[in-house]
Motif scaffolding. Structure first.
Motif, PDB file in Angstrom:
ATOM      1  N   PHE A  86       0.461   8.674   5.844  1.00 58.52           N
ATOM      2  CA  PHE A  86       1.058   9.743   6.627  1.00 58.52           C
ATOM      3  C   PHE A  86       0.132  10.163   7.752  1.00 58.52           C
ATOM      4  CE2 PHE A  86       4.938  11.499   4.711  1.00 58.52           C
ATOM      5  CZ  PHE A  86       5.006  10.766   3.544  1.00 58.52           C
ATOM      6  N   TYR A 113       0.029  19.031   6.525  1.00 59.75           N
ATOM      7  CA  TYR A 113       0.029  18.532   5.164  1.00 59.75           C
ATOM      8  C   TYR A 113      -0.615  17.155   5.133  1.00 59.75           C
ATOM      9  CZ  TYR A 113       3.330  22.296   4.395  1.00 59.75           C
ATOM     10  OH  TYR A 113       3.915  23.529   4.328  1.00 59.75           O
ATOM     11  N   PHE A 149      -0.892  13.706   2.718  1.00 57.98           N
ATOM     12  CA  PHE A 149      -0.210  13.036   1.622  1.00 57.98           C
ATOM     13  C   PHE A 149      -1.078  11.929   1.052  1.00 57.98           C
ATOM     14  CE2 PHE A 149       4.194  14.518   1.606  1.00 57.98           C
ATOM     15  CZ  PHE A 149       4.218  15.265   2.774  1.00 57.98           C
ATOM     16  N   LEU A 168       4.655  10.797  -4.745  1.00 62.08           N
ATOM     17  CA  LEU A 168       3.605  11.178  -3.796  1.00 62.08           C
ATOM     18  C   LEU A 168       3.046  12.543  -4.144  1.00 62.08           C
ATOM     19  CD1 LEU A 168       5.857  10.141  -0.944  1.00 62.08           C
ATOM     20  CD2 LEU A 168       3.494   9.460  -0.816  1.00 62.08           C
ATOM     21  N   SER A 170      -1.156   8.128  -0.801  1.00 70.87           N
ATOM     22  CA  SER A 170      -0.496   6.886  -0.374  1.00 70.87           C
ATOM     23  C   SER A 170       0.704   6.539  -1.247  1.00 70.87           C
ATOM     24  CB  SER A 170      -1.487   5.728  -0.389  1.00 70.87           C
ATOM     25  OG  SER A 170      -2.035   5.583  -1.685  1.00 70.87           O
ATOM     26  N   GLN A 217       0.814  -1.212   0.000  1.00 70.43           N
ATOM     27  CA  GLN A 217       0.000   0.000   0.000  1.00 70.43           C
ATOM     28  C   GLN A 217       0.848   1.262   0.000  1.00 70.43           C
ATOM     29  OE1 GLN A 217      -3.077   0.115   2.979  1.00 70.43           O
ATOM     30  NE2 GLN A 217      -3.474   2.268   2.636  1.00 70.43           N
ATOM     31  N   ASN A 218       2.125   1.124   0.091  1.00 73.42           N
ATOM     32  CA  ASN A 218       3.023   2.269   0.135  1.00 73.42           C
ATOM     33  C   ASN A 218       2.911   3.013   1.455  1.00 73.42           C
ATOM     34  OD1 ASN A 218       3.798   1.490  -2.444  1.00 73.42           O
ATOM     35  ND2 ASN A 218       2.260   2.794  -3.391  1.00 73.42           N
ATOM     36  N   PHE A 219       2.475   4.286   1.430  1.00 68.98           N
ATOM     37  CA  PHE A 219       2.536   5.106   2.634  1.00 68.98           C
ATOM     38  C   PHE A 219       1.177   5.447   3.192  1.00 68.98           C
ATOM     39  CE2 PHE A 219       6.851   6.378   3.219  1.00 68.98           C
ATOM     40  CZ  PHE A 219       7.451   6.381   1.972  1.00 68.98           C
TER      41      PHE A 219
END
Lengths: 110, 114
Positions: free
Chosen positions: A100, B103, B105, B92, B107, A96-98
């Motif tokens: 934040f 902020y 972001f 991103l 994914s 899924q990557n990131f």
């Protein structure tokens, strides 16, 4: 749903104080947790944490991960005005990557 | 805070082709940012996209290689053109979250160029 929560969202301290920033997460397929410092443009990479209980240090900054309790802390000792920034916590997932967190805005007053 | 939907989440592309990455925001935002994340490194800002004007590119990034569209206040695309293996990275998008003074972001898009 995977999510990352940071607290506090904002913090005002005086130079010389020590601060602790918190990041908790609810995830599946956790891979690693990253801390960034964002001042103006792109976030600056601080730490990547993959294993529990191993403290990472860089100067006055340190961080540790607890994979059992699903959280990480970022400590800054002897704060300086140059530490004023938004501190971002991000979790890297397999597949899924990131994700934040919202960031903690730290203001260090002289 | 704003929620961003970024697509695709990953892709494997042939050298010389192009890939367009999309970011959809659930609220209107003035500025959107595009970044590249290489392993163990800081995010690198590629460009800032304002609706209705040309994107502003950072040093080392050019419009011919990374064209950006910003047709409205909730959507933007980044195209990685004429790809080479050096373009393999996570890309991103981000928006400034006026509500929380932070902020948000997306994914990320994990791009592998072979």
């Amino acid at each position: 749903e995977d999510k990352v929560v940071q607290s506090p969202l904002s913090l005002v301290v005086h130079e010389g104080d020590t601060v602790t920033l918190n990041c908790s997460y609810e995830v599946t397929n956790f891979r690693s947790l990253l801390w960034y410092k964002q001042e103006k443009k792109a976030p600056t990479f601080l730490f990547m944490l993959t294993s529990s209980g191993i403290e990472k240090k860089s100067g006055r900054l340190s961080s540790i991960l607890d994979k059992k309790e699903l959280f990480s802390i970022l400590n800054i000792t002897a704060t300086q005005t140059g530490d004023s920034a938004v501190y971002l916590c991000a979790v890297l997932f397999y597949g899924q990557n990131f994700v934040f967190g919202p960031g903690t805005r730290l203001s260090v007053l002289p | 805070s704003a929620v961003i939907s970024q697509k695709p989440s990953r892709d494997i592309c042939q050298r010389g082709t192009s890939l367009t990455i999309q970011c959809q925001v659930d609220s209107q935002v003035t500025m959107m940012f595009w970044y590249r994340q290489q392993p163990g490194q800081s995010l690198t800002l590629i460009a800032t996209a304002n609706q209705g004007s040309e994107a502003t590119y950072e040093s080392g990034f050019v419009i011919d290689k990374f064209p950006i569209s910003r047709p409205n206040l909730t959507f933007s695309t980044l195209t990685v053109s004429n790809m080479s293996p050096e373009d393999s990275s996570i890309y991103l998008c981000s928006v400034e979250d006026d509500e929380n003074y932070g902020y948000t972001f997306g994914s990320g898009t994990r791009l592998t160029v072979v």
